[in-house]
Design a protein around this motif. Sequence first.
Motif, PDB file in Angstrom:
ATOM      1  N   UNK A 156       0.892  -1.105  -0.247  1.00 48.58           N
ATOM      2  CA  UNK A 156       0.289  -0.157  -0.157  1.00 48.58           C
ATOM      3  C   UNK A 156       0.651   1.185   0.152  1.00 48.58           C
ATOM      4  N   UNK A 157       1.943   1.036   0.902  1.00 49.31           N
ATOM      5  CA  UNK A 157       2.933   2.076   1.247  1.00 49.31           C
ATOM      6  C   UNK A 157       3.662   3.138  -0.590  1.00 49.31           C
ATOM      7  N   UNK A 158       4.412   1.219  -1.072  1.00 53.87           N
ATOM      8  CA  UNK A 158       4.648   1.319  -2.440  1.00 53.87           C
ATOM      9  C   UNK A 158       3.265   1.943  -3.531  1.00 53.87           C
ATOM     10  N   UNK A 159       2.859   1.729  -3.348  1.00 49.14           N
ATOM     11  CA  UNK A 159       1.476   2.075  -4.742  1.00 49.14           C
ATOM     12  C   UNK A 159       1.045   3.852  -4.203  1.00 49.14           C
ATOM     13  N   UNK A 160       1.282   4.287  -2.926  1.00 47.05           N
ATOM     14  CA  UNK A 160       0.846   5.380  -2.515  1.00 47.05           C
ATOM     15  C   UNK A 160       2.486   6.440  -2.919  1.00 47.05           C
ATOM     16  N   UNK A 161       3.319   5.559  -2.970  1.00 45.78           N
ATOM     17  CA  UNK A 161       4.383   6.397  -3.349  1.00 45.78           C
ATOM     18  C   UNK A 161       4.539   5.996  -5.824  1.00 45.78           C
ATOM     19  N   UNK A 162       3.737   5.584  -6.006  1.00 48.74           N
ATOM     20  CA  UNK A 162       3.685   5.236  -7.001  1.00 48.74           C
ATOM     21  C   UNK A 162       2.566   6.635  -7.566  1.00 48.74           C
ATOM     22  N   UNK A 163       1.438   6.980  -6.629  1.00 50.32           N
ATOM     23  CA  UNK A 163       0.534   7.515  -7.155  1.00 50.32           C
ATOM     24  C   UNK A 163       1.045   9.040  -6.930  1.00 50.32           C
ATOM     25  N   UNK A 164       1.434   9.665  -6.001  1.00 54.26           N
ATOM     26  CA  UNK A 164       2.921  10.347  -5.953  1.00 54.26           C
ATOM     27  C   UNK A 164       2.871  11.026  -6.906  1.00 54.26           C
ATOM     28  N   UNK A 165       4.439   9.911  -7.441  1.00 53.88           N
ATOM     29  CA  UNK A 165       4.924  10.047  -8.551  1.00 53.88           C
ATOM     30  C   UNK A 165       4.587  11.142  -9.951  1.00 53.88           C
ATOM     31  N   UNK A 166       3.191   9.459  -9.971  1.00 54.85           N
ATOM     32  CA  UNK A 166       2.324   9.759 -11.096  1.00 54.85           C
ATOM     33  C   UNK A 166       1.498  11.347 -11.188  1.00 54.85           C
ATOM     34  N   UNK A 167       1.451  11.896 -10.049  1.00 53.15           N
ATOM     35  CA  UNK A 167       0.415  12.585  -9.903  1.00 53.15           C
ATOM     36  C   UNK A 167       1.509  14.319 -10.652  1.00 53.15           C
ATOM     37  N   UNK A 168       2.964  14.122  -9.880  1.00 54.30           N
ATOM     38  CA  UNK A 168       3.979  14.523 -10.338  1.00 54.30           C
ATOM     39  C   UNK A 168       4.305  15.343 -11.650  1.00 54.30           C
ATOM     40  N   UNK A 169       4.507  14.058 -12.519  1.00 51.77           N
ATOM     41  CA  UNK A 169       4.604  14.011 -13.246  1.00 51.77           C
ATOM     42  C   UNK A 169       3.175  14.716 -14.685  1.00 51.77           C
ATOM     43  N   UNK A 170       2.285  13.949 -14.308  1.00 50.01           N
ATOM     44  CA  UNK A 170       0.921  15.068 -14.593  1.00 50.01           C
ATOM     45  C   UNK A 170       1.176  16.810 -14.257  1.00 50.01           C
ATOM     46  N   UNK A 171       1.138  16.904 -13.792  1.00 54.05           N
ATOM     47  CA  UNK A 171       1.345  18.088 -12.939  1.00 54.05           C
ATOM     48  C   UNK A 171       2.632  18.553 -13.839  1.00 54.05           C
ATOM     49  N   UNK A 172       3.843  18.009 -14.380  1.00 47.91           N
ATOM     50  CA  UNK A 172       4.804  18.538 -14.580  1.00 47.91           C
ATOM     51  C   UNK A 172       4.255  19.448 -16.446  1.00 47.91           C
ATOM     52  N   UNK A 173       3.778  17.930 -16.320  1.00 42.83           N
ATOM     53  CA  UNK A 173       3.001  18.068 -17.998  1.00 42.83           C
ATOM     54  C   UNK A 173       1.766  19.332 -18.949  1.00 42.83           C
ATOM     55  N   UNK A 174       1.371  19.753 -17.182  1.00 43.97           N
ATOM     56  CA  UNK A 174       0.519  21.190 -17.370  1.00 43.97           C
ATOM     57  C   UNK A 174       1.613  22.106 -16.867  1.00 43.97           C
ATOM     58  N   UNK A 175       2.287  21.563 -16.702  1.00 39.67           N
ATOM     59  CA  UNK A 175       3.326  23.037 -16.724  1.00 39.67           C
ATOM     60  C   UNK A 175       4.339  23.368 -18.173  1.00 39.67           C
ATOM     61  N   UNK A 176       4.255  24.887 -18.310  1.00 35.61           N
ATOM     62  CA  UNK A 176       4.794  25.138 -19.233  1.00 35.61           C
ATOM     63  C   UNK A 176       6.391  25.063 -19.684  1.00 35.61           C
ATOM     64  N   UNK A 177       7.391  24.771 -20.475  1.00 37.91           N
ATOM     65  CA  UNK A 177       9.121  25.039 -20.553  1.00 37.91           C
ATOM     66  C   UNK A 177       8.361  26.202 -20.050  1.00 37.91           C
ATOM     67  N   UNK A 178       9.514  27.392 -18.987  1.00 36.43           N
ATOM     68  CA  UNK A 178      10.444  28.048 -19.102  1.00 36.43           C
ATOM     69  C   UNK A 178      11.949  28.389 -19.576  1.00 36.43           C
TER      70      UNK A 178
END
Length: 66
Positions: free
Chosen positions: A42-64
Amino acid sequence: MSQPEQILQRIIELEVEHRDLDVVIEALIKDPGHDELQLRRLKKRKLQLKDHITLLRMQLTPDVPA
């Protein structure tokens, strides 16, 4: 639905799952006879979710430019 909207929707879904895992993990920790393997998974899955959320948020942020 546009791609940014789809990404935002997916982030929301993942955040809900992440919060749900918090509740499950806390309840499992309080149980004296809890299953350590299940807790680690469960803890591993939680970390995977956090990483996935971070990657998705990076897709929304335009490159500066640097």
